[in-house]
Scaffold this motif. Sequence first.
Motif, PDB file in Angstrom:
ATOM      1  N   VAL A   1       1.826 -10.531 -10.066  1.00 42.07           N
ATOM      2  CA  VAL A   1       2.237  -9.879  -8.834  1.00 42.07           C
ATOM      3  C   VAL A   1       1.388 -10.342  -7.659  1.00 42.07           C
ATOM      4  O   VAL A   1       0.156 -10.361  -7.729  1.00 42.07           O
ATOM      5  CB  VAL A   1       2.139  -8.346  -8.959  1.00 42.07           C
ATOM      6  CG1 VAL A   1       2.670  -7.670  -7.689  1.00 42.07           C
ATOM      7  CG2 VAL A   1       2.903  -7.854 -10.189  1.00 42.07           C
ATOM      8  N   VAL A   2       2.069 -10.701  -6.576  1.00 41.00           N
ATOM      9  CA  VAL A   2       1.422 -11.007  -5.300  1.00 41.00           C
ATOM     10  C   VAL A   2       1.725  -9.854  -4.358  1.00 41.00           C
ATOM     11  O   VAL A   2       2.898  -9.510  -4.151  1.00 41.00           O
ATOM     12  CB  VAL A   2       1.932 -12.332  -4.707  1.00 41.00           C
ATOM     13  CG1 VAL A   2       1.294 -12.594  -3.342  1.00 41.00           C
ATOM     14  CG2 VAL A   2       1.661 -13.480  -5.664  1.00 41.00           C
ATOM     15  N   ALA A   3       0.703  -9.237  -3.797  1.00 44.97           N
ATOM     16  CA  ALA A   3       0.873  -8.072  -2.932  1.00 44.97           C
ATOM     17  C   ALA A   3       0.677  -8.460  -1.473  1.00 44.97           C
ATOM     18  O   ALA A   3      -0.309  -9.105  -1.121  1.00 44.97           O
ATOM     19  CB  ALA A   3      -0.131  -6.987  -3.310  1.00 44.97           C
ATOM     20  N   SER A   4       1.611  -8.056  -0.627  1.00 40.90           N
ATOM     21  CA  SER A   4       1.511  -8.287   0.809  1.00 40.90           C
ATOM     22  C   SER A   4       1.135  -6.979   1.492  1.00 40.90           C
ATOM     23  O   SER A   4       1.803  -5.959   1.310  1.00 40.90           O
ATOM     24  CB  SER A   4       2.845  -8.797   1.361  1.00 40.90           C
ATOM     25  OG  SER A   4       2.845  -8.779   2.778  1.00 40.90           O
TER      26      SER A   4
ATOM     27  N   GLY B   1      -0.499   4.767  -1.209  1.00 38.36           N
ATOM     28  CA  GLY B   1      -0.007   5.304  -2.472  1.00 38.36           C
ATOM     29  C   GLY B   1       0.887   6.516  -2.294  1.00 38.36           C
ATOM     30  O   GLY B   1       1.677   6.604  -1.366  1.00 38.36           O
ATOM     31  N   ARG B   2       0.745   7.454  -3.203  1.00 37.60           N
ATOM     32  CA  ARG B   2       1.611   8.621  -3.265  1.00 37.60           C
ATOM     33  C   ARG B   2       0.875   9.898  -2.886  1.00 37.60           C
ATOM     34  O   ARG B   2      -0.290  10.085  -3.245  1.00 37.60           O
ATOM     35  CB  ARG B   2       2.164   8.765  -4.691  1.00 37.60           C
ATOM     36  CG  ARG B   2       3.040   7.608  -5.127  1.00 37.60           C
ATOM     37  CD  ARG B   2       4.386   7.665  -4.420  1.00 37.60           C
ATOM     38  NE  ARG B   2       5.104   8.863  -4.799  1.00 37.60           N
ATOM     39  CZ  ARG B   2       5.815   9.593  -3.928  1.00 37.60           C
ATOM     40  NH1 ARG B   2       5.881   9.267  -2.670  1.00 37.60           N
ATOM     41  NH2 ARG B   2       6.463  10.682  -4.351  1.00 37.60           N
TER      42      ARG B   2
ATOM     43  N   ASN C   1       0.803  -1.222   0.000  1.00 40.19           N
ATOM     44  CA  ASN C   1       0.000   0.000   0.000  1.00 40.19           C
ATOM     45  C   ASN C   1       0.835   1.271   0.000  1.00 40.19           C
ATOM     46  O   ASN C   1       0.313   2.353  -0.254  1.00 40.19           O
ATOM     47  CB  ASN C   1      -0.939   0.027   1.205  1.00 40.19           C
ATOM     48  CG  ASN C   1      -2.152  -0.844   1.004  1.00 40.19           C
ATOM     49  OD1 ASN C   1      -2.212  -1.955   1.519  1.00 40.19           O
ATOM     50  ND2 ASN C   1      -3.121  -0.353   0.250  1.00 40.19           N
ATOM     51  N   GLY C   2       2.119   1.152   0.303  1.00 33.22           N
ATOM     52  CA  GLY C   2       2.974   2.324   0.341  1.00 33.22           C
ATOM     53  C   GLY C   2       3.325   2.822  -1.049  1.00 33.22           C
ATOM     54  O   GLY C   2       2.959   2.224  -2.067  1.00 33.22           O
TER      55      GLY C   2
ATOM     56  N   TYR D   1      -8.153  -2.031  -4.269  1.00 29.69           N
ATOM     57  CA  TYR D   1      -7.237  -1.012  -4.768  1.00 29.69           C
ATOM     58  C   TYR D   1      -5.986  -1.646  -5.358  1.00 29.69           C
ATOM     59  O   TYR D   1      -5.546  -1.297  -6.456  1.00 29.69           O
ATOM     60  CB  TYR D   1      -6.883  -0.060  -3.626  1.00 29.69           C
ATOM     61  CG  TYR D   1      -5.615   0.740  -3.797  1.00 29.69           C
ATOM     62  CD1 TYR D   1      -5.573   1.827  -4.668  1.00 29.69           C
ATOM     63  CD2 TYR D   1      -4.463   0.430  -3.072  1.00 29.69           C
ATOM     64  CE1 TYR D   1      -4.408   2.572  -4.822  1.00 29.69           C
ATOM     65  CE2 TYR D   1      -3.309   1.174  -3.217  1.00 29.69           C
ATOM     66  CZ  TYR D   1      -3.276   2.242  -4.084  1.00 29.69           C
ATOM     67  OH  TYR D   1      -2.126   2.977  -4.233  1.00 29.69           O
ATOM     68  N   LEU D   2      -5.422  -2.606  -4.642  1.00 28.81           N
ATOM     69  CA  LEU D   2      -4.195  -3.254  -5.113  1.00 28.81           C
ATOM     70  C   LEU D   2      -4.435  -4.044  -6.392  1.00 28.81           C
ATOM     71  O   LEU D   2      -3.564  -4.102  -7.272  1.00 28.81           O
ATOM     72  CB  LEU D   2      -3.633  -4.157  -4.016  1.00 28.81           C
ATOM     73  CG  LEU D   2      -3.160  -3.427  -2.755  1.00 28.81           C
ATOM     74  CD1 LEU D   2      -2.788  -4.422  -1.663  1.00 28.81           C
ATOM     75  CD2 LEU D   2      -1.980  -2.517  -3.064  1.00 28.81           C
ATOM     76  N   LYS D   3      -5.602  -4.625  -6.515  1.00 31.32           N
ATOM     77  CA  LYS D   3      -5.915  -5.370  -7.740  1.00 31.32           C
ATOM     78  C   LYS D   3      -6.114  -4.438  -8.926  1.00 31.32           C
ATOM     79  O   LYS D   3      -5.793  -4.800 -10.062  1.00 31.32           O
ATOM     80  CB  LYS D   3      -7.122  -6.269  -7.511  1.00 31.32           C
ATOM     81  CG  LYS D   3      -6.786  -7.463  -6.612  1.00 31.32           C
ATOM     82  CD  LYS D   3      -7.933  -8.448  -6.469  1.00 31.32           C
ATOM     83  CE  LYS D   3      -7.494  -9.660  -5.650  1.00 31.32           C
ATOM     84  NZ  LYS D   3      -8.568 -10.659  -5.472  1.00 31.32           N
TER      85      LYS D   3
END
Length: 327
Positions: free
Chosen positions: A175-178, A319-320, A157-158, A187-189
């Motif tokens: 991609v696998v997101a932790s 995010g940013r 999420n960063g 959001y990550l998807k």
Amino acid sequence: MFTGILINKDESGYRASCEQIDEALLPEGEVTVRIDWSSLNYKDGLAITGQGPVVRRFPMVPGIDFAGTVSDSRDPAWQVGDKVVLNGWGVGEAHWGGLAQQARVRGEWLVPLPAAFSARQAMAIGTAGYTAMLCVQALERHGIVPDSGDILVTGANGGVGSVAIALLAKLGYTVVASTGRSSEAAYLKTLGASAIIDRNELSAPSKPLGKERWAGAVDTVGSHTLANVCAGIRYRGAVAACGLAQGMDFPASVAPFILRGVTLYGIDSVMAPQLVRREAWEHLGRDLDPAKLEAITHEIGLSEAIATAGQLMQGRVRGRVVVDVNR
């Protein structure tokens, strides 16, 4: 006079404030830049809140990156009116940084603003996105291709994690997101993650070797998480490590490195040479989807930076964060 965030430390304690600053106080440097946009990074959060020993002299203007226009130059490489970007070089730590309307820096620290981006977009990428690109390039140079297998991104999420996911997905990787925030799975998807795992799977002490799960990884967390990531990398895979959100320690064994031939790449974005920086920005212009970039970005004014830094350190920002230094 110009407006900026100023950090002081004296008998009254450690404090950050948004105030008017005399131009005569700008530090030494060959190039003066009128800043258009800056951003808020994890290191800036540490500096503003005082939660980490980031600031090395006082008073200090924080902000490890900025994009703007040259307003004065004694360096022949830069002319008045040139659009420039700065990332790292100790700016915001030992040299006044980008969370202000003006900066004066050494000419060799600057790179041209890529034609593919506006100043705002360049700061939506910022040091976090530039670091993410360095991580992706390290995996590519290692020989990891989309068919090699899944790529893990920790701290998803960063800023670094979000841009890394978007870059890897655009390049065709799975991609696998932790993340520790399961509510952010959607959001990550949208950024391109194919699967989400809870960070608790990786954050506790574990065995020296685990099941071979990922061909490569981008780690922004460090400590037990990085140890567990290395333990789960497939034979002759690689990890690009660039962060220490969980800690600076590395409680691991040599097993993944000598039994599986795993490679651990340390990613330094702060002091990277000009050629490396320019190549990374060139790749960002080609490989980063502008729509994905906008999806991970939200905007604040300079006057909101101090409060947002506190939220960032509490894990409440994703995010940013781009900073309009003129409001």
